[in-house]
Design an enzyme around this catalytic site. Structure first.
Site, PDB file in Angstrom:
ATOM      1  N   HIS A   1      48.355  60.786  32.199  1.00  0.00           N
ATOM      2  CA  HIS A   1      49.322  59.930  31.469  1.00  0.00           C
ATOM      3  C   HIS A   1      49.204  60.288  29.979  1.00  0.00           C
ATOM      4  CE1 HIS A   1      52.175  56.906  30.799  1.00  0.00           C
ATOM      5  NE2 HIS A   1      51.503  55.821  31.107  1.00  0.00           N
TER       6      HIS A   1
ATOM      7  N   ASP B   1      42.185  49.704  32.692  1.00  0.00           N
ATOM      8  CA  ASP B   1      43.468  49.919  33.365  1.00  0.00           C
ATOM      9  C   ASP B   1      43.334  49.282  34.748  1.00  0.00           C
ATOM     10  OD1 ASP B   1      45.942  50.908  34.212  1.00  0.00           O
ATOM     11  OD2 ASP B   1      45.254  52.972  34.478  1.00  0.00           O
TER      12      ASP B   1
ATOM     13  N   GLN C   1      50.895  58.106  26.962  1.00  0.00           N
ATOM     14  CA  GLN C   1      50.167  56.856  26.711  1.00  0.00           C
ATOM     15  C   GLN C   1      48.873  57.151  25.959  1.00  0.00           C
ATOM     16  OE1 GLN C   1      50.762  53.352  28.015  1.00  0.00           O
ATOM     17  NE2 GLN C   1      49.320  53.122  26.319  1.00  0.00           N
TER      18      GLN C   1
ATOM     19  N   CYS D   1      46.543  49.838  28.865  1.00  0.00           N
ATOM     20  CA  CYS D   1      47.860  50.496  28.819  1.00  0.00           C
ATOM     21  C   CYS D   1      48.969  49.589  29.346  1.00  0.00           C
ATOM     22  CB  CYS D   1      47.811  51.815  29.592  1.00  0.00           C
ATOM     23  SG  CYS D   1      47.292  51.608  31.305  1.00  0.00           S
TER      24      CYS D   1
ATOM     25  N   ARG E   1      58.416  60.911  35.693  1.00  0.00           N
ATOM     26  CA  ARG E   1      57.310  60.086  36.209  1.00  0.00           C
ATOM     27  C   ARG E   1      57.295  60.289  37.717  1.00  0.00           C
ATOM     28  NH1 ARG E   1      55.269  54.003  34.908  1.00  0.00           N
ATOM     29  NH2 ARG E   1      54.567  55.189  33.097  1.00  0.00           N
TER      30      ARG E   1
ATOM     31  N   ARG F   1      53.911  53.290  21.161  1.00  0.00           N
ATOM     32  CA  ARG F   1      54.465  54.372  21.976  1.00  0.00           C
ATOM     33  C   ARG F   1      55.795  54.875  21.427  1.00  0.00           C
ATOM     34  NH1 ARG F   1      53.676  53.722  28.148  1.00  0.00           N
ATOM     35  NH2 ARG F   1      54.235  55.925  27.953  1.00  0.00           N
TER      36      ARG F   1
END
Ligand code: CP
Ligand code: NVA
Length: 311
Positions: free
Chosen positions: A131, A226, A134, A266, A104, A294
């Site tokens: 991403h 988001d 996700q 998310c 990340r 996830r």
């Protein structure tokens, strides 16, 4: 040691529809019978190199690695990379000790540079640009809810950010109709949208950008949002709060969507900004089920990467 191409998972657009389908199908098997997948990472060590905060991504990967029989090592701000060691040297060294790395970071070019220098698979746990874990997990969850992906329509209300890009790429490959409602200056680049729309049309979907959240939400099966200010953009947060006024999932926007529509985010979410408390805590919200998805999906991504590596 050199790496075979196609082992890493950096963006959704690197994949064919069939490759994404195979990960989605594997996730169904992993979730249905977790006990049958206790060994894929036996004697393997997976590093998590995180230069930004995380709750869900870190936990779902660390937990998934253990469930697959492997060990994980979390590498935060106290490694030499943070003191200026090069990303390429870090990648070469980490490849000698680890079997796979989840990263990340900030610029997407950083994960690409790491991937080029590493001899083990690299998975993108979020960059400024993408991403993908996700997004694929979100499509996995949507397919569970609606029993199909093809022909569904998803409205993303807010910033044309990493999340919007990965969802647009996934939608294009999986035959979903994706509409981003964003103010000018915060949209995905028009040439990218045009390209993705062309890909989507071949797969039965479409990718569009509009200014009006209501236009995007009309008859949507999924309303998605988001944060207005992503990690790394904190200095712009005031300006962004002005720009995104009205780009909110609230009860009246939800009323524009299909009666069976679900609301996704998310997370982390900021109630009273991009989404109202009434909606995120209301009956149409699926944000926690979405977060739970996830785990099986990322287990499937890791198994797929290790299989392509040839263990
Ligand atoms: N959605 C998501 O990636 O959450 P984290 O930032 O907590 O990992
Ligand atoms: N767009 C957000 C996603 C967080 C999971 C960010 O990059 O901060």
């Amino acid at each position: 040691m050199t790496k075979k191409t196609g082992q890493s998972f950096l963006t959704l657009r690197d994949h064919t529809p069939a490759a994404l389908r195979s990960i989605l199908d594997l996730a169904v098997r992993v979730e249905g019978d977790p006990g049958a997948f206790r060994e894929p990472l036996a004697w393997k060590t997976v590093g998590l190199l995180f230069e930004k905060s995380s709750t869900r991504t870190r936990l779902s990967f660390e937990s998934g690695i253990r469930q697959l029989g492997g060990g994980s090592l979390f590498l935060g701000a106290d490694i030499q990379l943070a003191r200026g060691e090069s990303i390429e040297d870090t990648a070469r060294v980490m490849s000698a000790y680890l079997d796979m790395v989840i990263i990340r970071t900030f610029g997407h070019d950083r994960i690409e540079a790491f991937d080029r220098a590493s001899s083990v698979p690299v998975i993108n746990g979020l960059t400024d640009g993408h991403h993908p874990c996700q997004a694929l997990s979100d499509f996995y969850y949507m397919e569970k809810v609606f029993g199909r992906l093809s022909g569904l329509s998803m409205a993303f209300v807010g910033d044309g950010n990493n999340m919007a890009r990965s969802l647009a790429e996934g939608a294009a490959l999986l035959g979903v109709h994706f509409i981003l409602a964003a103010p000018e200056g915060y949209r995905l680049p028009p040439e990218e949208v045009l390209h993705l729309d062309g890909v989507a049309r071949k797969n039965g979907g479409s990718v569009r950008v509009v200014a009006d959240p209501r236009e995007a939400a009309r008859k949507a099966h999924v309303l998605y949002t988001d944060v207005w200010t992503s990690m790394g953009q904190e200095a712009e947060s005031r300006q962004r709060e002005q720009a995104f006024k009205g780009y909110v999932i609230d009860g009246s926007l939800l009323a524009e969507a299909e009666p069976s529509a679900i609301v996704m985010h998310c997370l982390p979410a900021y109630r009273g900004k991009e989404i109202t408390a009434e909606v995120i805590d209301g009956p149409r919200s699926r944000v926690f089920e979405q977060a739970a998805a996830r785990l099986p999906l990322q287990k499937a991504i890791m198994i797929d990467c290790m299989e392509r590596k040839g263990q």
